[in-house]
Design a protein around this motif. Structure first.
Motif, mmCIF file in Angstrom:
data_model
loop_
_atom_site.group_PDB
_atom_site.id
_atom_site.type_symbol
_atom_site.label_atom_id
_atom_site.label_comp_id
_atom_site.label_asym_id
_atom_site.label_seq_id
_atom_site.Cartn_x
_atom_site.Cartn_y
_atom_site.Cartn_z
ATOM 1 N N UNK A 1 14.938 6.911 -8.365
ATOM 2 C CA UNK A 1 15.133 5.486 -8.651
ATOM 3 C C UNK A 1 16.574 5.098 -8.988
ATOM 4 N N UNK A 2 17.548 5.987 -8.766
ATOM 5 C CA UNK A 2 18.922 5.708 -9.198
ATOM 6 C C UNK A 2 19.490 4.441 -8.555
ATOM 7 N N UNK A 3 19.295 4.312 -7.224
ATOM 8 C CA UNK A 3 19.816 3.140 -6.524
ATOM 9 C C UNK A 3 18.783 2.030 -6.403
ATOM 10 N N UNK A 4 17.521 2.395 -6.259
ATOM 11 C CA UNK A 4 16.454 1.402 -6.151
ATOM 12 C C UNK A 4 15.149 2.039 -6.605
ATOM 13 N N UNK A 5 14.375 1.299 -7.397
ATOM 14 C CA UNK A 5 13.047 1.759 -7.806
ATOM 15 C C UNK A 5 12.017 1.315 -6.768
ATOM 16 N N UNK A 6 11.014 2.155 -6.532
ATOM 17 C CA UNK A 6 9.946 1.840 -5.588
ATOM 18 C C UNK A 6 8.598 1.962 -6.280
ATOM 19 N N UNK A 7 7.632 1.097 -5.869
ATOM 20 C CA UNK A 7 6.286 1.158 -6.431
ATOM 21 C C UNK A 7 5.297 0.623 -5.407
ATOM 22 N N UNK B 1 0.833 -1.207 0.000
ATOM 23 C CA UNK B 1 0.000 0.000 0.000
ATOM 24 C C UNK B 1 0.866 1.256 0.000
ATOM 25 N N UNK B 2 0.234 2.385 -0.152
ATOM 26 C CA UNK B 2 0.929 3.648 -0.327
ATOM 27 C C UNK B 2 1.644 4.104 0.943
ATOM 28 N N UNK B 3 1.061 3.835 2.115
ATOM 29 C CA UNK B 3 1.698 4.230 3.370
ATOM 30 C C UNK B 3 3.008 3.472 3.552
ATOM 31 N N UNK B 4 3.007 2.190 3.247
ATOM 32 C CA UNK B 4 4.233 1.395 3.333
ATOM 33 C C UNK B 4 5.275 1.917 2.338
ATOM 34 N N UNK B 5 4.818 2.280 1.145
ATOM 35 C CA UNK B 5 5.749 2.774 0.122
ATOM 36 C C UNK B 5 6.411 4.082 0.552
ATOM 37 N N UNK B 6 5.638 4.976 1.153
ATOM 38 C CA UNK B 6 6.210 6.243 1.631
ATOM 39 C C UNK B 6 7.212 5.980 2.756
ATOM 40 N N UNK B 7 6.881 5.031 3.644
ATOM 41 C CA UNK B 7 7.822 4.667 4.709
ATOM 42 C C UNK B 7 9.095 4.075 4.121
ATOM 43 N N UNK C 1 -3.364 10.417 -2.836
ATOM 44 C CA UNK C 1 -2.840 11.763 -3.079
ATOM 45 C C UNK C 1 -1.402 11.870 -2.607
ATOM 46 N N UNK C 2 -1.112 11.267 -1.448
ATOM 47 C CA UNK C 2 0.228 11.390 -0.876
ATOM 48 C C UNK C 2 1.295 10.762 -1.767
ATOM 49 N N UNK C 3 0.938 9.695 -2.484
ATOM 50 C CA UNK C 3 1.917 9.041 -3.362
ATOM 51 C C UNK C 3 2.351 9.964 -4.494
ATOM 52 N N UNK C 4 1.476 10.873 -4.880
ATOM 53 C CA UNK C 4 1.825 11.814 -5.933
ATOM 54 C C UNK C 4 2.457 13.090 -5.435
ATOM 55 N N UNK C 5 2.424 13.351 -4.123
ATOM 56 C CA UNK C 5 2.944 14.590 -3.567
ATOM 57 C C UNK C 5 4.362 14.467 -3.047
ATOM 58 N N UNK C 6 4.759 13.238 -2.608
ATOM 59 C CA UNK C 6 6.130 13.083 -2.107
ATOM 60 C C UNK C 6 7.105 13.196 -3.276
ATOM 61 N N UNK C 7 8.378 13.415 -2.934
ATOM 62 C CA UNK C 7 9.411 13.524 -3.957
ATOM 63 C C UNK C 7 10.537 12.553 -3.655
ATOM 64 N N UNK C 8 10.817 11.682 -4.599
ATOM 65 C CA UNK C 8 10.137 11.527 -5.882
ATOM 66 C C UNK C 8 8.741 10.918 -5.710
ATOM 67 N N UNK C 9 7.836 11.288 -6.595
ATOM 68 C CA UNK C 9 6.488 10.726 -6.541
ATOM 69 C C UNK C 9 6.546 9.229 -6.859
ATOM 70 N N UNK C 10 5.559 8.480 -6.334
ATOM 71 C CA UNK C 10 5.634 7.024 -6.342
ATOM 72 C C UNK C 10 4.733 6.412 -7.420
ATOM 73 N N UNK C 11 5.324 5.583 -8.246
ATOM 74 C CA UNK C 11 4.572 4.802 -9.233
ATOM 75 C C UNK C 11 3.623 3.853 -8.498
ATOM 76 N N UNK C 12 2.369 3.764 -8.960
ATOM 77 C CA UNK C 12 1.377 2.965 -8.230
ATOM 78 C C UNK C 12 0.289 2.461 -9.172
#
Length: 330
Positions: A260-266, A241-247, A272-283
């Motif tokens: 994503x230079x060292x590791x990609x996250x999704x 889920x998105x909360x885990x991804x932000x953590x 909304x929060x997944x699109x506001x953090x930087x870098x924004x999260x693919x989902x």
């Protein structure tokens, strides 16, 4: 052979040591008795296999005009996971046109959820229930069928009757395929509990490197640090889920690494929060409000039907590509 004597409210009152009025309050879910007394009365009713009189039901009306939803989640998590707020809002919208109420109960275990369903049925507090987080071998299905309580499973797989299903196999193939398309071969999946059906389906698509957690951001951060400190670390990590991804994103950044230079996250869930953090999260983005609204309407149809309705496809998730995924380092 003489027919067995029907257990009455008076019988329950005598065994429980309370007045018939108190029994009536407890069985109908009304105020007027303490929670301790209510539970004692309901326990006696279950032990005596009490069933409401059809005559009495016809006098007071057979319908409770409410449906139930028991959530096996800590209360605090409802404020952090957008999935639940959107789902509940959608359910309320699906019920509002016919003035049906939603009975929401937080529980801490599967056993407590089953007990809540039995209590709702015994006290005629709900006309049907919504069940989320289907399990691989789900005891709730047989228990609710035995109670003859109309039920809709939310998020189950395609083969389940009376369900608003989501094809988690296809969803996982889309997200993992996106990462493999960038050239990732070492992909880790930070999942929820192993008993959940959607977790099992997603893990089967990946075919390896799955770490199960309790959905909490604390666990997601700890697992992320462990993965990135390991020899042969993953080049991509997918979260349930998105909360885990932000953590996970915060853990990566605290370790001085780049996304994503060292590791990609999704993430399998979007918000909304997944699109506001930087870098924004693919989902994987889906209309959770629509999922709740349509599940409520399917349950209303199931309540009116004498047969189990066929399952329906819920809103299909679509891939939203953002900044957190890219090619792995050479």
């Amino acid at each position: 052979m003489a027919a067995a004597k029907r257990v009455t409210i008076t019988d329950i009152a005598r065994i429980a040591g309370v007045s018939p009025g108190a029994v009536s309050f407890a069985l109908n879910g009304k105020p007027g008795v303490s929670e301790e007394t209510r539970e004692r009365i309901l326990q006696v009713a279950r032990e005596q296999h009490w069933q409401p009189s059809q005559v009495a039901r016809s006098l007071v009306g057979a319908r409770a005009n409410a449906v139930g939803l028991a959530l096996n989640r800590p209360a605090r998590s409802l404020g952090t996971e957008a999935f639940f707020t959107d789902l509940i809002a959608g359910i309320q919208a699906g019920l509002s046109d016919v003035r049906i109420g939603l009975q929401l109960q937080l529980v801490s275990s599967l056993e407590e959820e089953l007990e809540i369903h039995r209590q709702w049925h015994a006290a005629r507090q709900v006309d049907g229930v919504l069940v989320i987080d289907p399990l691989g071998d789900d005891p709730r299905i047989d228990a609710l069928r035995e109670l003859q309580l109309p039920t809709v499973l939310v998020g189950s797989h395609v083969a389940t009757p009376s369900a608003l299903w989501v094809d988690d196999t296809e969803t996982a193939a889309t997200l993992f395929g996106h990462l493999r398309g960038f050239g990732h071969s070492r992909i880790a999946y930070v999942a929820g509990p192993a008993v959940l059906q959607h977790t099992q389906l997603r893990a089967s698509v990946l075919g390896g490197w799955v770490i199960h957690t309790d959905f909490s951001p604390v666990a997601a951060g700890e697992v992320t640090r462990g993965l990135l400190n390991a020899h042969g670390r993953p080049t991509a990590i997918v979260y349930d889920n998105d909360v885990m991804a932000v953590a996970g994103l915060r853990a990566v950044q605290e370790m001085g690494m780049g996304v994503p230079d060292d590791v990609s996250l999704a993430s399998f869930d979007d918000s909304v929060i997944a699109g506001l953090v930087r870098p924004s999260i693919t989902a994987m983005t889906r209309d959770t409000f629509e999922l709740g609204e349509r599940s409520a309407r399917l349950l209303l149809r199931q309540i009116e039907s004498d047969v189990t309705l066929a399952g329906e496809a819920g809103p299909a998730p679509v891939l939203t590509v953002r900044e957190s995924t890219g090619h792995p380092r050479a």
